[in-house]
Structure formats: C-alpha cells, structure tokens
Design a protein around this motif. Structure first.
Motif, PDB file in Angstrom:
ATOM      1  N   SER A 197     -14.524  -3.628 -27.172  1.00 43.47           N
ATOM      2  CA  SER A 197     -14.608  -2.551 -28.160  1.00 43.47           C
ATOM      3  C   SER A 197     -13.712  -2.871 -29.353  1.00 43.47           C
ATOM      4  O   SER A 197     -12.744  -3.631 -29.244  1.00 43.47           O
ATOM      5  CB  SER A 197     -14.211  -1.213 -27.528  1.00 43.47           C
ATOM      6  N   VAL A 198     -14.029  -2.289 -30.502  1.00 49.64           N
ATOM      7  CA  VAL A 198     -13.332  -2.673 -31.739  1.00 49.64           C
ATOM      8  C   VAL A 198     -12.708  -1.465 -32.443  1.00 49.64           C
ATOM      9  O   VAL A 198     -12.627  -1.423 -33.667  1.00 49.64           O
ATOM     10  CB  VAL A 198     -14.283  -3.419 -32.694  1.00 49.64           C
ATOM     11  N   GLU A 199     -12.234  -0.474 -31.665  1.00 49.38           N
ATOM     12  CA  GLU A 199     -11.523   0.648 -32.289  1.00 49.38           C
ATOM     13  C   GLU A 199     -10.289   0.156 -33.043  1.00 49.38           C
ATOM     14  O   GLU A 199      -9.920   0.705 -34.081  1.00 49.38           O
ATOM     15  CB  GLU A 199     -11.101   1.676 -31.222  1.00 49.38           C
ATOM     16  N   TRP A 200      -9.655  -0.883 -32.521  1.00 45.20           N
ATOM     17  CA  TRP A 200      -8.481  -1.456 -33.178  1.00 45.20           C
ATOM     18  C   TRP A 200      -8.830  -1.991 -34.566  1.00 45.20           C
ATOM     19  O   TRP A 200      -8.014  -1.919 -35.491  1.00 45.20           O
ATOM     20  CB  TRP A 200      -7.887  -2.577 -32.322  1.00 45.20           C
ATOM     21  N   LEU A 201     -10.045  -2.525 -34.698  1.00 51.24           N
ATOM     22  CA  LEU A 201     -10.470  -3.071 -35.987  1.00 51.24           C
ATOM     23  C   LEU A 201     -10.675  -1.944 -37.002  1.00 51.24           C
ATOM     24  O   LEU A 201     -10.276  -2.057 -38.170  1.00 51.24           O
ATOM     25  CB  LEU A 201     -11.764  -3.866 -35.800  1.00 51.24           C
ATOM     26  N   ASP A 202     -11.243  -0.842 -36.541  1.00 53.88           N
ATOM     27  CA  ASP A 202     -11.413   0.314 -37.410  1.00 53.88           C
ATOM     28  C   ASP A 202     -10.054   0.869 -37.835  1.00 53.88           C
ATOM     29  O   ASP A 202      -9.851   1.210 -39.002  1.00 53.88           O
ATOM     30  CB  ASP A 202     -12.233   1.383 -36.672  1.00 53.88           C
ATOM     31  N   TYR A 203      -9.113   0.924 -36.890  1.00 51.71           N
ATOM     32  CA  TYR A 203      -7.778   1.444 -37.201  1.00 51.71           C
ATOM     33  C   TYR A 203      -7.066   0.547 -38.219  1.00 51.71           C
ATOM     34  O   TYR A 203      -6.484   1.040 -39.207  1.00 51.71           O
ATOM     35  CB  TYR A 203      -6.946   1.553 -35.918  1.00 51.71           C
ATOM     36  N   LEU A 204      -7.101  -0.756 -37.989  1.00 51.96           N
ATOM     37  CA  LEU A 204      -6.443  -1.682 -38.925  1.00 51.96           C
ATOM     38  C   LEU A 204      -7.077  -1.625 -40.304  1.00 51.96           C
ATOM     39  O   LEU A 204      -6.398  -1.760 -41.323  1.00 51.96           O
ATOM     40  CB  LEU A 204      -6.507  -3.109 -38.376  1.00 51.96           C
ATOM     41  N   SER A 221       2.129  -3.944 -25.035  1.00 49.81           N
ATOM     42  CA  SER A 221       2.665  -2.644 -25.454  1.00 49.81           C
ATOM     43  C   SER A 221       4.167  -2.715 -25.735  1.00 49.81           C
ATOM     44  O   SER A 221       4.689  -1.926 -26.524  1.00 49.81           O
ATOM     45  CB  SER A 221       2.380  -1.585 -24.397  1.00 49.81           C
ATOM     46  N   TYR A 222       4.877  -3.669 -25.121  1.00 47.02           N
ATOM     47  CA  TYR A 222       6.309  -3.822 -25.371  1.00 47.02           C
ATOM     48  C   TYR A 222       6.611  -4.311 -26.783  1.00 47.02           C
ATOM     49  O   TYR A 222       7.748  -4.214 -27.252  1.00 47.02           O
ATOM     50  CB  TYR A 222       6.934  -4.778 -24.347  1.00 47.02           C
ATOM     51  N   LEU A 223       5.606  -4.846 -27.452  1.00 49.54           N
ATOM     52  CA  LEU A 223       5.814  -5.308 -28.825  1.00 49.54           C
ATOM     53  C   LEU A 223       6.086  -4.144 -29.777  1.00 49.54           C
ATOM     54  O   LEU A 223       6.455  -4.361 -30.931  1.00 49.54           O
ATOM     55  CB  LEU A 223       4.600  -6.108 -29.306  1.00 49.54           C
ATOM     56  N   CYS A 233       2.809  -1.659 -34.496  1.00 48.27           N
ATOM     57  CA  CYS A 233       3.388  -2.687 -35.380  1.00 48.27           C
ATOM     58  C   CYS A 233       2.822  -2.491 -36.778  1.00 48.27           C
ATOM     59  O   CYS A 233       1.842  -3.138 -37.169  1.00 48.27           O
ATOM     60  CB  CYS A 233       3.088  -4.083 -34.850  1.00 48.27           C
ATOM     61  N   CYS A 234       3.447  -1.602 -37.522  1.00 46.85           N
ATOM     62  CA  CYS A 234       2.871  -1.178 -38.803  1.00 46.85           C
ATOM     63  C   CYS A 234       2.965  -2.247 -39.889  1.00 46.85           C
ATOM     64  O   CYS A 234       2.324  -2.121 -40.933  1.00 46.85           O
ATOM     65  CB  CYS A 234       3.542   0.112 -39.274  1.00 46.85           C
ATOM     66  N   HIS A 235       3.760  -3.298 -39.674  1.00 42.36           N
ATOM     67  CA  HIS A 235       3.891  -4.358 -40.667  1.00 42.36           C
ATOM     68  C   HIS A 235       2.995  -5.561 -40.355  1.00 42.36           C
ATOM     69  O   HIS A 235       3.068  -6.578 -41.055  1.00 42.36           O
ATOM     70  CB  HIS A 235       5.341  -4.827 -40.764  1.00 42.36           C
ATOM     71  N   LEU A 236       2.151  -5.452 -39.343  1.00 46.95           N
ATOM     72  CA  LEU A 236       1.311  -6.577 -38.940  1.00 46.95           C
ATOM     73  C   LEU A 236       0.410  -7.011 -40.096  1.00 46.95           C
ATOM     74  O   LEU A 236      -0.376  -6.217 -40.615  1.00 46.95           O
ATOM     75  CB  LEU A 236       0.460  -6.192 -37.731  1.00 46.95           C
ATOM     76  N   PHE A 289      -5.230  -2.541 -29.687  1.00 45.97           N
ATOM     77  CA  PHE A 289      -5.103  -1.249 -30.360  1.00 45.97           C
ATOM     78  C   PHE A 289      -3.651  -0.769 -30.344  1.00 45.97           C
ATOM     79  O   PHE A 289      -3.139  -0.246 -31.344  1.00 45.97           O
ATOM     80  CB  PHE A 289      -6.012  -0.216 -29.696  1.00 45.97           C
ATOM     81  N   ARG A 290      -2.955  -0.961 -29.221  1.00 46.75           N
ATOM     82  CA  ARG A 290      -1.552  -0.550 -29.135  1.00 46.75           C
ATOM     83  C   ARG A 290      -0.700  -1.310 -30.151  1.00 46.75           C
ATOM     84  O   ARG A 290       0.188  -0.731 -30.788  1.00 46.75           O
ATOM     85  CB  ARG A 290      -1.023  -0.793 -27.722  1.00 46.75           C
ATOM     86  N   VAL A 291      -0.966  -2.595 -30.307  1.00 43.55           N
ATOM     87  CA  VAL A 291      -0.227  -3.384 -31.301  1.00 43.55           C
ATOM     88  C   VAL A 291      -0.549  -2.881 -32.703  1.00 43.55           C
ATOM     89  O   VAL A 291       0.340  -2.738 -33.551  1.00 43.55           O
ATOM     90  CB  VAL A 291      -0.579  -4.884 -31.165  1.00 43.55           C
TER      91      VAL A 291
END
Length: 483
Positions: free
Chosen positions: A163-170, A116-118, A147-150, A141-143
């Motif tokens: 879980s893959v909520e992060w994948l849906d978000y990306l 989360s510090y990233l 980190c909008c430029h990832l 998910f936090r990253v």
C-alpha cells in the motif's frame, strides 16, 4: 603527535578516508583514539560486528557525533552469526542524536517496529533501504510521519511494501527532494500519481522494474476508456530523471513526466516501452539545460508499422540544436540484428551530427552495429571527446583504432566485446601515447601482450559478459528470499 593541538589532529584525521587506516591510527595512542572517535562522522556495520545490545551500545557511545551510518549484510550467511535487529536500531537512535543519513542493506531482522525507533532521530534526512524483506508500508508510513526533515528516500527490492498511504502523506506534507524506487513489486508506476503535490519539490526520481517486464502489462485499475485523462502535476524542479524497464501508455503511467519536465539536467531512459518520438522531441525542446542523456533502446513495432527503436535521427537533430551544454551521451541498443540495420532508428550520420554539434566529453556506443570505421573518422575530429566506450560494436575494426588515435583530447578508452579489433589496432594507440587508461574486456582478437604500452593504465580480461551485464538489463531477475 601527543604535543600537537587538537584542532590540528582533528584536521589530520579528517583527511584519512579509509576505515582500516583510521582503525590503525586509533592503536597509536589513547589521545588519538579519543580525538578520532569524537570527529568520526560515518561508520559501516556488517558481518563480523557483534550485534548484541551491549556491544552496539559501546560502539555507538564511542562515536557520539556520527551523522552517517550504514548497516550492510550483503553476503551474509548463518555462519556469520546474528544480524543487527530492532533493538540495535533503538540503540542507534538513542546514542546518535546527529544521525541524518541511514542505509540498511540486506537487514532481514529489522522490521516495522525497528523503523519506528527512527522517530527519535529528529535530524534524519536520508533513508536508504535495500532488500529489507520484513519492512512493510506501515514502517515507511511511520518514518514519513515522524521524520519531518526526510528529503531522500530509496527503496530497493523491498518486497513487502504494497500500500502507498506513505506516498500520499509525503506528497502532501513531506519535503522529499529525492525518491528512488527499484524492484518494489507492490508499487506500480500508477501508484506514484498519489505523490501529487510532492512532484513539485522533487529534484531526483528513479523508477525501475526488472525481469521480463514487457511481456505482461499491468493495467491502471482507475483507467476508464474514453475518459479525457490529464494529470495536473507539476515537476518543474525535477533535474535528474531515470525510468528503467517499464511499460507505459499515452493515458496512464509515468509517461506523463516526459510532458511535464522543464529543468532536466540528467535523463536516463532505459528500455522504456511506449516512448513516443513527438513527445520526446517536445521534451528536448523544453529542457535546454540537459548535460547527460542515456538512451537504451530495443526494436518494437512502431506507429508507422516499422520494426525499429522508437527514436530516430529526428530526435538526434533536436538534441544537437537544443543542448549547448550536453557533455555525456550513452546510446545502447539491444536485440538489434546487425544484418537488419534499420532496426536501429538512428543512423551513423545522425549520431555524428549530435557529437559534432555539442561539447560531448564522454560517449558510450553499445550495440551500435551501424557505426563503423567511417564513423570513427568523424569522431577523430571532435574537439572535446575525452572518454569513449565502445561496447558490442561489431563494425569497428583496426582502421577505426588508427583513426580514433588522432582524436585531440581522447584520454580514456574502453573496448568490450568488440569482435573486429585486433592487436594491430591497439598498436596504433600505443604509438600515439595519448591514452591515460585503456580497458579491454571480452575482445577475442586482442591479446594481453597487445594492450601493453597502449596506455599509462591498462585493464585487460578475456572473459565474456552475459547479455544482461553487457546491455544493463536484468531479465532473469533473482527473487530473493528472507533468511
């Protein structure tokens, strides 16, 4: 050195790439130490580095222009002392405002709070995690949100990500151009459909599962029998695709990618169960820019009831006709018995047709028992071949070495577990004086004396390799535990 202008000193320092040399340079003078610190862009931290907050603060404050950091604890044991933890990531994020590339390997003491510090690293574009057992889907998910430029994300052996909520978000809001997933047991190939519109931006994708993956097929829980499945996903920009050690079916899974790609330049298909030759031929006919292809195959019961590899000479013929820029080819076969040559769907004639039709500069033949000295005669006339790897090719003998020595451009040769080649064959290579490098591993009839003089650079070992190593498999996958 003290009188040199700083721009010239900086240019000299940038040309030094070995870390130990840079460290030695810093001992010469305070000025050199200061200039080197200002211009160093990358650093690697691991065992032996003091992980306390004070020490890390001092380290990262000194190198204020770092843009690439790797924290790697491979081989770590408790005797090495503590590892960098969440507080260390906080220190890094506060003192390295230019950080854009971060790799965390075997970092057992960094969890979601550390990731989360990233959020403070506004320029972060690349994150690579390898065996990060305490990091879960929440941290990823936090990253993804902060980190909008990832644009590059690698997750390797991250056993707690489920879980893959992060994948849906990306997929909806991110800008990933490169996604690599290996041995993340909580992420199935079917979960990747949630990446949705993200596939349109993706340029490189890898998905790999190790172990005896073909013995247990994980069903898609959303699959309904009789439903007319079709995935409305666009991946027109995908240039580099690697699928390794997966089971896929017509209706579900990552097999859909093979029907969507148009811009592929590099394709690795490694022991993919469920390949259909008609789909592969259609793929080859669409992707005219392919430069590198690796096919690793095992015999299976095919639709025509033959027990063989999924692809045949029909695929090789289309490859030969469709790819004017094809330069690198690997054909690997495992679990194919030499006494049953039909278990390999390709023939020697088909392989030679491909090689002689395209400007192939590098060729790997692994387990190609169908390829013999007559095939080597065909290779000897190829105009572009510079690098040849022969692995577990039991039908190639000394006569084949005499023939390949005549190849006009061949300069790099590797022989691994080639049981029919002896010192006599190497003597022909030595007389030709063409080879820049020669590597011989596990060839029992070739002696260390036999390789001398066969090339300008020689690497020799009699040690035999495991099946996994030889064939690029990981059947007996080691399940790591957190320290």
């Amino acid at each position: 050195m003290e009188d040199l202008p700083e721009p010239l000193l900086a240019d000299i320092i940038k040309r030094i790439t070995v870390s130990s040399d840079l460290n030695s340079l810093c001992l010469v003078s305070k000025r050199l130490c200061a200039v080197e610190a200002e211009h160093r862009g990358a650093i690697r931290v691991g065992c032996g580095v003091d992980p306390t907050t004070e020490a890390l603060t001092s380290l990262f404050s000194r190198f204020s222009n770092l843009w690439k950091v790797e924290i790697n604890y491979s081989g770590w044991t408790p005797s090495h002392g503590d590892q960098v933890n969440n507080q260390g990531i906080l220190v890094l994020s506060h003192h390295c405002p230019l950080l854009s590339d971060l790799t965390l390997s075997f970092c057992a003491h960094i969890d979601d709070a550390g990731l989360s510090y990233l959020a403070y690293c506004k320029k972060l574009r690349s994150l690579r995690l390898s065996f990060a057992p305490a990091i879960t889907s929440t941290g990823i998910f936090r990253v993804a949100v902060s980190c909008c430029h990832l644009s590059v994300l690698h997750l390797v052996d991250c056993i707690a990500i489920e879980s893959v909520e992060w994948l849906d978000y990306l997929g909806r809001y991110g800008s990933l151009g490169e996604l690599v997933l290996k041995d993340c047991d909580g992420i199935s190939q079917y979960d990747l459909l949630k990446f949705g519109p993200g596939w349109r931006k993706l340029q490189r994708f890898e998905f790999e599962i190790n172990g005896t993956y073909w013995l247990s097929q994980r069903p898609d829980p959303s699959y309904v029998v009789g439903y007319p499945y079709s995935y409305d996903i666009c991946c027109d920009n995908l240039k580099d695709l690697r699928l390794a050690h997966i089971v896929t079916k017509p209706e579900i899974g990552l097999r859909f990618l093979l029907g969507k790609c148009k811009a592929l330049e590099t394709l690795y298909l490694e022991y993919v169960i469920g390949l259909n030759e008609d789909e592969m031929i259609a793929l080859f006919q669409r992707c005219c820019n392919l430069k590198t292809i690796s096919l690793r195959l095992m015999p299976l019961r095919c639709e025509d009831h033959w027990f063989r590899t999924a692809l045949t000479d029909d695929s090789l013929e289309v490859l030969a006709l469709s790819f004017p820029m094809l330069q690198v080819v690997e054909l690997t076969f495992t679990f194919c018995e030499p006494s049953y040559p039909t278990e390999i769907g390709f023939t020697q004639k088909g392989i030679l047709t491909l090689i002689q039709s395209c400007p192939i500069r590098a060729l790997v033949l692994n387990g190609a028992s169908i390829f013999d000295d007559e095939g080597m005669k065909g290779l000897s006339s190829t105009k572009f071949l510079e690098k040849l790897d022969l692995v577990d090719c039991c039908s190639i003998s000394d006569a084949g070495m005499y023939l390949i020595a005549q190849a006009p451009c061949l300069s790099h040769l590797t022989l691994r577990e080639c049981s029919s080649v002896t010192d006599d064959g190497l003597a022909a290579l030595a007389r030709s004086q063409k080879l820049e490098s020669l590597t011989v591993i596990g060839c029992r009839w070739i002696s260390e004396e036999g390789v001398q003089g066969a090339a300008k650079s020689v690497c020799y070992s009699l040690e035999t390799e495991s099946h996994d190593s030889l064939k690029g498999m990981n059947v007996y996958r080691k399940i790591r535990q957190s320290p």
